[in-house]
Design a protein around this motif. Structure first.
Motif, short mmCIF file in Angstrom:
data_model
loop_
_atom_site.label_atom_id
_atom_site.label_comp_id
_atom_site.label_asym_id
_atom_site.label_seq_id
_atom_site.Cartn_x
_atom_site.Cartn_y
_atom_site.Cartn_z
N ILE A 170 24.48 87.61 51.18
CA ILE A 170 25.36 86.96 51.77
C ILE A 170 26.74 87.57 52.06
O ILE A 170 27.28 87.57 52.99
N CYS A 171 27.11 88.18 50.83
CA CYS A 171 28.59 88.69 50.93
C CYS A 171 28.60 89.91 51.92
O CYS A 171 29.76 89.99 52.85
N SER A 181 12.65 93.36 46.20
CA SER A 181 14.22 93.79 46.04
C SER A 181 14.09 94.93 45.22
O SER A 181 13.53 94.86 44.11
N ASP A 182 15.10 96.00 45.58
CA ASP A 182 15.16 97.14 44.70
C ASP A 182 16.80 97.17 44.22
O ASP A 182 17.46 98.28 44.56
N GLY A 183 17.42 96.02 43.94
CA GLY A 183 18.77 96.18 43.50
C GLY A 183 19.15 97.00 42.26
O GLY A 183 17.90 97.37 41.63
N PRO A 184 20.28 97.13 41.93
CA PRO A 184 20.69 97.73 40.65
C PRO A 184 19.90 97.25 39.54
O PRO A 184 19.75 95.88 39.43
N LYS A 225 21.81 86.94 42.16
CA LYS A 225 22.80 87.95 42.30
C LYS A 225 22.61 88.74 43.62
O LYS A 225 23.52 89.15 44.45
N HIS A 226 21.26 89.09 43.91
CA HIS A 226 20.93 89.94 44.93
C HIS A 226 21.06 89.21 46.06
O HIS A 226 21.56 89.68 47.16
N ILE A 227 20.82 87.79 46.24
CA ILE A 227 21.17 86.89 47.16
C ILE A 227 22.49 86.77 47.49
O ILE A 227 22.95 86.67 48.81
N LEU A 240 14.56 91.30 58.15
CA LEU A 240 13.45 91.71 57.28
C LEU A 240 14.03 92.05 56.19
O LEU A 240 13.33 91.91 55.07
N ILE A 241 15.18 92.61 55.84
CA ILE A 241 15.89 92.96 54.51
C ILE A 241 16.07 91.52 53.82
O ILE A 241 15.80 91.23 52.60
N GLY A 242 16.33 90.46 54.59
CA GLY A 242 16.56 89.09 53.78
C GLY A 242 15.21 88.84 53.24
O GLY A 242 15.41 87.98 52.25
#
Length: 374
Positions: free
Chosen positions: A205-206, A189-192, A199-201, A182-184
């Motif tokens: 993955i990391c 997206s609410d990244g920084p 970069k969010h992807i 679900l997150i994927g």
């Protein structure tokens, strides 16, 4: 991420922890030596160390990035750099006489050293992946994805450690997998700030890869106990955490200088949003928080079981998003709320399976005691 149980199971989670084959109590004599309230007191204290240490470490790691920190190798280093803290509980452990017939020969010592070196390198690489994930993801998203380590752990333990795969464990694997899925697929997206979709992807993955490697690490550690060390006491688990953390710290230092990131550290300190003192204290308390978490991880391994320790570590990751919302005002949309609830549900299934195994172990112990008294 250590024996986040550790180190740390978790070595503990963290740290890392080492999952037993059947998930039952590791030291049955402890149930006889301690009264019920004393046992529960020790369990509660170690759960507190694990939950507070891991949550604080994740939030401080996100704070480091938010305030201008940008060194992934520094974020990796602090996850193991405070390992000397583990000498404190190791020092207070009562010394035990070792059977000369089972003492290590020079060859076995070399084998153990090579295993610890190999595991330490894996921990360093895994911590690097976690640091990269936290750089590009919000603390809440990072924590939900990291909770999948329990699902990966069940799979690796099944193939490497021959751990039984019950219906409840299968349910936990499926639910946790759906949670991260679900997150994927969440487009909102609410990244920084300043983090692109690419970069969010990469962060996603990391973090997912780090969770898988961490789970593989736990199974390899369990295999080491079964095939090489052939004993699983509190002191031996602590010694493994200290040795592997030392190797991981050295590897992180090499990465810090080889990458050239050490040249930017002075500029980071000068431009840190909350000032130089706050910069130093953030790194120090992040390192201490990871080791507090490691103490909780190892404590739960000793008092209950390593399976239970890993479950509590994963449960902490599942509820950390709530703290992230309070501290960093992370956005919690409907998809993330559902994913977090599913992660808690999956963890609860694992906890219940541990309860069943623990009840079976206690019943067997009681039967043996009755037979002995008779």
């Amino acid at each position: 991420m250590i024996l986040h149980a550790a180190e740390s199971d978790s070595l503990i989670d963290s740290q890392e922890t080492i999952l037993p084959k059947d998930g039952i109590v590791m030291d049955p004599t402890l149930l006889i030596k301690l009264g019920r309230w004393q046992w529960w007191f020790l369990v509660s204290i170690n759960i507190f160390f694990l939950l507070v240490g891991q949550a604080a470490a994740v939030l401080l790691g996100r704070f480091y990035y938010d305030q201008g920190g940008n060194s992934k190798w520094m974020a990796t280093l602090v996850q193991t750099a405070a390992f000397p803290v583990l000498f404190i509980p190791l020092y207070f452990l009562p010394s035990q006489k070792e059977d000369q017939s089972t003492s290590s020969t020079p060859h076995s010592i070399l084998v153990i050293a090579l295993i610890y070196f190999f595991l330490g390198l894996i921990i360093a690489g895994d911590n690097m992946l976690y640091s990269t994930g936290l750089l590009y993801l919000s603390a809440s998203t990072y924590s939900i994805i990291s909770s999948t380590q329990l699902a990966f752990n069940a799979v690796f333990s099944y193939f490497i450690n021959s751990q039984k795969f019950t219906a409840l464990i299968f349910n936990a694997v499926i639910i946790l997998s759906l949670s991260v899925a679900l997150i994927g697929v969440n487009d909102d997206s609410d990244g920084p700030a300043g983090v692109s979709s690419r970069k969010h992807i990469i962060g996603f993955i990391c973090t997912l890869a780090a969770s898988a490697i961490y789970s593989l690490l736990l199974s390899l550690m369990q295999l080491t106990f079964q095939k090489v060390l052939k004993k699983e006491t509190f002191s031996v688990v602590l010694q493994m955490q200290i040795c592997t953390a030392f190797v991981a710290t050295c590897a992180s230092l090499v990465g810090l200088f080889a990458s050239g990131e050490w040249k930017t550290l002075h500029g980071e300190m000068e431009n840190f949003g909350k000032g130089r003192v706050s910069y130093a204290m953030t790194l120090v308390w992040t390192a201490v928080s990871w080791q507090v978490c490691s103490v909780g991880v190892v404590g739960l391994i000793f008092v209950v079981s390593s399976l239970f320790s890993n479950v509590i570590s994963t449960l902490s990751l599942a509820v950390t998003p709530i703290a992230a919302v309070i501290v960093f005002h992370d956005k919690m949309n409907g998809v993330k709320v559902i994913a977090m609830l599913m992660a808690i549900w999956g963890s609860a299934s694992y906890i219940y399976q541990n309860y069943l195994d623990d009840s079976k172990a206690r019943k067997a112990l009681a039967d043996v005691s009755d037979l002995h008294n008779a």
